[in-house]
Design an enzyme around this catalytic site. Structure first.
Site, PDB file in Angstrom:
ATOM      1  N   GLU A 171      -6.594 -11.976   4.093  1.00 54.69           N
ATOM      2  CA  GLU A 171      -7.557 -10.861   4.021  1.00 54.69           C
ATOM      3  C   GLU A 171      -8.326 -10.966   2.709  1.00 54.69           C
ATOM      4  O   GLU A 171      -7.740 -10.749   1.644  1.00 54.69           O
ATOM      5  CB  GLU A 171      -6.828  -9.512   4.073  1.00 54.69           C
ATOM      6  CG  GLU A 171      -6.051  -9.284   5.361  1.00 54.69           C
ATOM      7  CD  GLU A 171      -5.223  -8.000   5.356  1.00 54.69           C
ATOM      8  OE1 GLU A 171      -4.911  -7.499   6.446  1.00 54.69           O
ATOM      9  OE2 GLU A 171      -4.893  -7.503   4.257  1.00 54.69           O
ATOM     10  N   HIS A 231      -7.984  -7.703   0.421  1.00 58.23           N
ATOM     11  CA  HIS A 231      -6.697  -7.141   0.003  1.00 58.23           C
ATOM     12  C   HIS A 231      -6.148  -7.818  -1.252  1.00 58.23           C
ATOM     13  O   HIS A 231      -6.071  -9.047  -1.332  1.00 58.23           O
ATOM     14  CB  HIS A 231      -5.679  -7.298   1.149  1.00 58.23           C
ATOM     15  CG  HIS A 231      -4.318  -6.773   0.822  1.00 58.23           C
ATOM     16  ND1 HIS A 231      -3.821  -5.591   1.323  1.00 58.23           N
ATOM     17  CD2 HIS A 231      -3.337  -7.257   0.014  1.00 58.23           C
ATOM     18  CE1 HIS A 231      -2.599  -5.393   0.856  1.00 58.23           C
ATOM     19  NE2 HIS A 231      -2.279  -6.393   0.044  1.00 58.23           N
ATOM     20  N   HIS A 291       0.842  -1.213   0.000  1.00 56.73           N
ATOM     21  CA  HIS A 291       0.000   0.000   0.000  1.00 56.73           C
ATOM     22  C   HIS A 291       0.874   1.259   0.000  1.00 56.73           C
ATOM     23  O   HIS A 291       0.519   2.270  -0.592  1.00 56.73           O
ATOM     24  CB  HIS A 291      -0.880   0.049   1.257  1.00 56.73           C
ATOM     25  CG  HIS A 291      -2.103  -0.797   1.215  1.00 56.73           C
ATOM     26  ND1 HIS A 291      -3.179  -0.512   0.399  1.00 56.73           N
ATOM     27  CD2 HIS A 291      -2.436  -1.918   1.898  1.00 56.73           C
ATOM     28  CE1 HIS A 291      -4.133  -1.422   0.603  1.00 56.73           C
ATOM     29  NE2 HIS A 291      -3.705  -2.282   1.502  1.00 56.73           N
ATOM     30  N   ASP A 328      -7.501  -2.361  -1.081  1.00 64.11           N
ATOM     31  CA  ASP A 328      -8.481  -3.071  -0.264  1.00 64.11           C
ATOM     32  C   ASP A 328      -9.854  -2.685  -0.798  1.00 64.11           C
ATOM     33  O   ASP A 328     -10.133  -1.487  -0.971  1.00 64.11           O
ATOM     34  CB  ASP A 328      -8.398  -2.639   1.205  1.00 64.11           C
ATOM     35  CG  ASP A 328      -7.080  -3.024   1.858  1.00 64.11           C
ATOM     36  OD1 ASP A 328      -6.352  -3.865   1.295  1.00 64.11           O
ATOM     37  OD2 ASP A 328      -6.795  -2.485   2.947  1.00 64.11           O
TER      38      ASP A 328
END
EC number: 3.4.13.22
Length: 199
Positions: A179, A182, A108, A115
């Site tokens: 996740e 993500h 990121h 996300d």
């Protein structure tokens, strides 16, 4: 962000939905850590992949849209998120499973990860079985079959995740194993070699 060459994804595709969770209190830190950052930015090549994913989603499901929760993230915020895990009593060795060590940098932090979820055209997110930023096996894509077998996830929740995953992987993103929300547009090594970290 713009000075560093990143692009506002909604300027490229106004039909993309954005709700930056870290510019609200609806996140695991329970406070706005982004301040004036209220738009989602990505490196141009990663943004093109996202537009491709959105196009694929709209073609297969005309009533659905991608809803972005986080995109490029300043490294200064990474330190805030990393430190916040201490308050949740996450063991030190497990912290990188949920938040990348800011000393190394999250993907990121280079503007190369995103996300997101899938929502209706009116912005209502589909049920994915857990909220965004949920810490635990229920959010792990690699544990979905087991969670389904145990009755902790429903077939519909797993199917909803599959809709998101299909669009993103077909566009060239890779899945994060812990996740469901993500996705990486490239590896950390590639991002570091190509782009500077966002301070």
């Amino acid at each position: 962000m713009i000075k560093q060459g990143l692009v506002d994804i909604q300027k490229l595709d106004p039909t993309l939905l954005v709700d930056l969770k870290y510019s609200t209190t609806d996140n695991f830190v329970k406070k706005d850590v982004y301040g004036e950052l209220e738009k989602a930015y990505l490196q141009p090549d990663i943004a093109r992949k996202l537009l491709r994913a959105h196009s694929l989603l709209k073609t297969s499901h005309p009533d659905l849209r991608l809803l972005v929760y986080d995109a490029a993230r300043p490294n200064s915020v990474q330190y805030i998120l990393w430190d916040a895990l201490d308050g949740l009593r996450i063991p030190e060795k497990q912290k990188p499973q949920y938040v990348a060590n800011p000393a190394v940098g999250s993907i990121h932090n280079f503007g190369c990860a995103i996300d997101l979820t899938v929502a209706t055209t009116k912005g209502a997110p589909l049920d994915m079985g857990t909220p965004y930023d949920f810490f635990g096996p229920l959010a792990y894509p690699r544990m979905e079959q087991q969670m389904l077998n145990q009755g902790k996830l429903t077939r519909q929740q797993v199917a909803n995740r599959a809709i998101l995953r299909k669009a993103m992987t077909q566009a060239g993103f890779t899945v994060n194993t812990t996740e469901w929300w993500h996705f990486d547009g490239m590896s950390r090594a590639q991002a570091k070699a190509r782009y500077g970290i966002i301070k």
